[in-house]
Design a protein around this motif. Structure first.
Motif, short mmCIF file in Angstrom:
data_model
loop_
_atom_site.label_atom_id
_atom_site.label_comp_id
_atom_site.label_asym_id
_atom_site.label_seq_id
_atom_site.Cartn_x
_atom_site.Cartn_y
_atom_site.Cartn_z
N VAL A 33 0.84 -1.20 0.00
CA VAL A 33 0.00 0.00 0.00
C VAL A 33 0.88 1.26 0.00
CG1 VAL A 33 -1.70 1.30 1.31
CG2 VAL A 33 -1.92 -1.18 1.12
N ALA A 34 1.93 1.24 0.82
CA ALA A 34 2.83 2.40 0.88
C ALA A 34 3.52 2.62 -0.46
CB ALA A 34 3.87 2.18 1.99
N PHE A 35 3.89 1.53 -1.14
CA PHE A 35 4.54 1.65 -2.45
C PHE A 35 3.59 2.29 -3.46
CE2 PHE A 35 5.46 -0.01 -6.67
CZ PHE A 35 6.80 0.31 -6.80
N VAL A 36 2.33 1.82 -3.46
CA VAL A 36 1.35 2.38 -4.42
C VAL A 36 1.12 3.87 -4.15
CG1 VAL A 36 -1.06 2.29 -5.14
CG2 VAL A 36 0.22 0.17 -4.85
N VAL A 37 1.01 4.23 -2.86
CA VAL A 37 0.75 5.63 -2.52
C VAL A 37 1.94 6.51 -2.93
CG1 VAL A 37 0.43 7.24 -0.60
CG2 VAL A 37 -0.86 5.09 -0.67
N LEU A 38 3.16 6.05 -2.63
CA LEU A 38 4.34 6.86 -2.92
C LEU A 38 4.66 6.93 -4.42
CD1 LEU A 38 6.73 5.81 -0.01
CD2 LEU A 38 5.61 8.01 -0.33
N MET A 39 4.49 5.81 -5.12
CA MET A 39 4.93 5.75 -6.51
C MET A 39 3.83 6.07 -7.52
SD MET A 39 8.04 5.10 -6.03
CE MET A 39 8.59 4.84 -7.71
#
Length: 303
Positions: A33-39
Motif C-alpha cells: 500500500v505504501a509503495f502504491v501511494v508513494l509511486m
C-alpha cells in the motif's frame, strides 16, 4: 472428565494462533500500500496540483486554477500534437493488428524448427527503443540508407523519410510496426492455440474452408484476443515518445510532435511545468478513456 476438557484446551491455542496469523498477514499488505501511494498516488496528485499553478523555473508558483487547461485548448501547437498523436495511433495500430494477425497465423502453421522460428520472429520487440531509433536513422538515411538504395534499383528517387513532413509519420509508424507487430503476433498465436478444434472440424464438414473459414470462423473467435492486443498497444501508442525523441525530435517543424513530446518540450525545454503537467494529465485521461472503450468492447465480445 479428562476426555471432555482436552479438546477445549487444544482449540483455544489454535484460535489464538489463527488470530496471530491474520494480524501478521494484514501487516504484510502495508508495504505494498505504501509503495502504491508513494509511486502512483502521490505523483498523480502532485502533477494535478502543479497543473493548477503558473510554475516556471526560478519563479514562485502562483495558483491559476484551470487556466493551463484553457490555454491548452487554444494552443495550436497542442492541437497539432493532439492530431498527430491520433493519426499516428490509428495508422500504427491498424498495421500492427493486421500484420500481427497474419504473423500469428503463419507461426501457428510452422511445424519445422518452430521454436527457433518463433524466437527469431519475436526478436524485434525485445530490442530497446533507443537501438530501434538509431537503426531507423541509419536505414532511412537519404544518402546512405539501404531503403533508398533499394528504391533506386527500381528507378525510384531518394525520399526524405524522416526529414519530410509528408513521410515522417508514415516512417515512424512503419518502424514501430516492425518492432511491435511480432508482439501482437505472439498474442494471436496464443489465442489461436486456445480455440476449440471441434469448431474448425464442424466448419470443414460444412464446406467452410480457406478465406471463408478465416472470415466467418477464425476472426470472430479471435475478437477478444485482438481487443486485448489493441488495449496493450493503445497504451504505448498514445504515449508515443521514445522512438520520436530518438529519430525526429518531433520534427521536421512539429510534423511528428506527439502529445507526450509536446509535454516534454514544455516542461524540460521551456520550463513551463504547470502547462506541461496539464498536458500530461490530459494525455492520461485520453489513454484511460481509450482503454475503457476497448475493455467494454472486449466484455461485449467475450464468449
Amino acid at each position: 472428565m479428562s476426555t471432555i476438557a482436552s479438546p477445549a484446551v487444544t482449540i483455544a491455542p489454535e484460535r489464538a494462533r489463527r488470530g496471530q496469523h491474520k494480524i501478521s498477514f494484514s501487516w504484510m499488505v502495508w508495504p505494498a500500500v505504501a509503495f502504491v501511494v508513494l509511486m502512483m498516488v502521490f505523483p498523480l496528485v502532485y502533477a494535478a496540483w502543479i497543473s493548477l499553478q503558473d510554475a516556471s523555473l526560478g519563479t514562485e508558483p502562483r495558483f491559476v486554477g484551470l487556466d493551463n487547461y484553457l490555454n491548452l485548448a487554444s494552443d495550436p501547437e497542442f492541437l497539432n500534437a493532439f492530431g498527430v498523436t491520433w493519426l499516428l495511433y490509428g495508422v500504427a495500430l491498424t498495421m500492427q493488428l493486421v500484420l500481427g494477425t497474419w504473423l500469428g497465423i503463419v507461426l501457428n502453421g510452422v511445424k519445422t524448427a518452430r521454436h527457433l522460428v518463433r524466437t527469431i520472429a519475436i526478436t524485434p520487440f525485445m530490442m530497446p527503443p533507443v537501438v530501434v531509433g538509431m537503426l531507423a536513422i541509419v536505414i532511412l538515411d537519404p544518402s546512405v540508407g539501404i531503403v533508398n538504395w533499394l528504391l533506386g534499383t527500381v528507378g525510384v528517387g531518394p525520399l526524405l523519410w524522416l526529414a519530410s513532413p509528408r513521410w515522417v509519420l508514415l516512417s515512424v509508424a512503419l518502424v514501430d510496426t516492425w518492432q511491435w507487430a511480432p508482439f501482437v503476433g505472439l498474442i494471436v498465436l496464443g489465442g489461436l492455440q486456445s480455440l476449440p478444434a471441434s469448431v474448425f472440424e464442424a466448419a470443414e464438414v460444412d464446406g467452410v474452408i480457406g478465406w471463408r473459414r478465416f472470415v466467418y470462423v477464425t476472426l470472430p473467435l479471435l475478437g477478444p484476443t485482438l481487443l486485448t492486443a489493441a488495449v496493450l498497444r493503445s497504451v504505448d501508442l498514445l504515449r508515443f515518445f521514445d522512438l520520436v525523441f530518438i529519430a525526429t525530435r518531433g520534427g521536421p517543424g512539429n510534423a511528428s510532435t506527439t502529445m507526450n513530446m509536446y509535454a516534454y518540450q514544455q516542461g524540460f525545454e521551456f520550463s513551463r511545468f504547470g502547462h506541461a503537467s496539464a498536458a500530461m494529465l490530459t494525455l492520461s485521461l485520453v489513454v484511460l478513456c481509450t482503454v475503457m472503450v476497448f475493455a467494454r468492447l472486449r466484455r461485449a465480445l467475450s464468449y
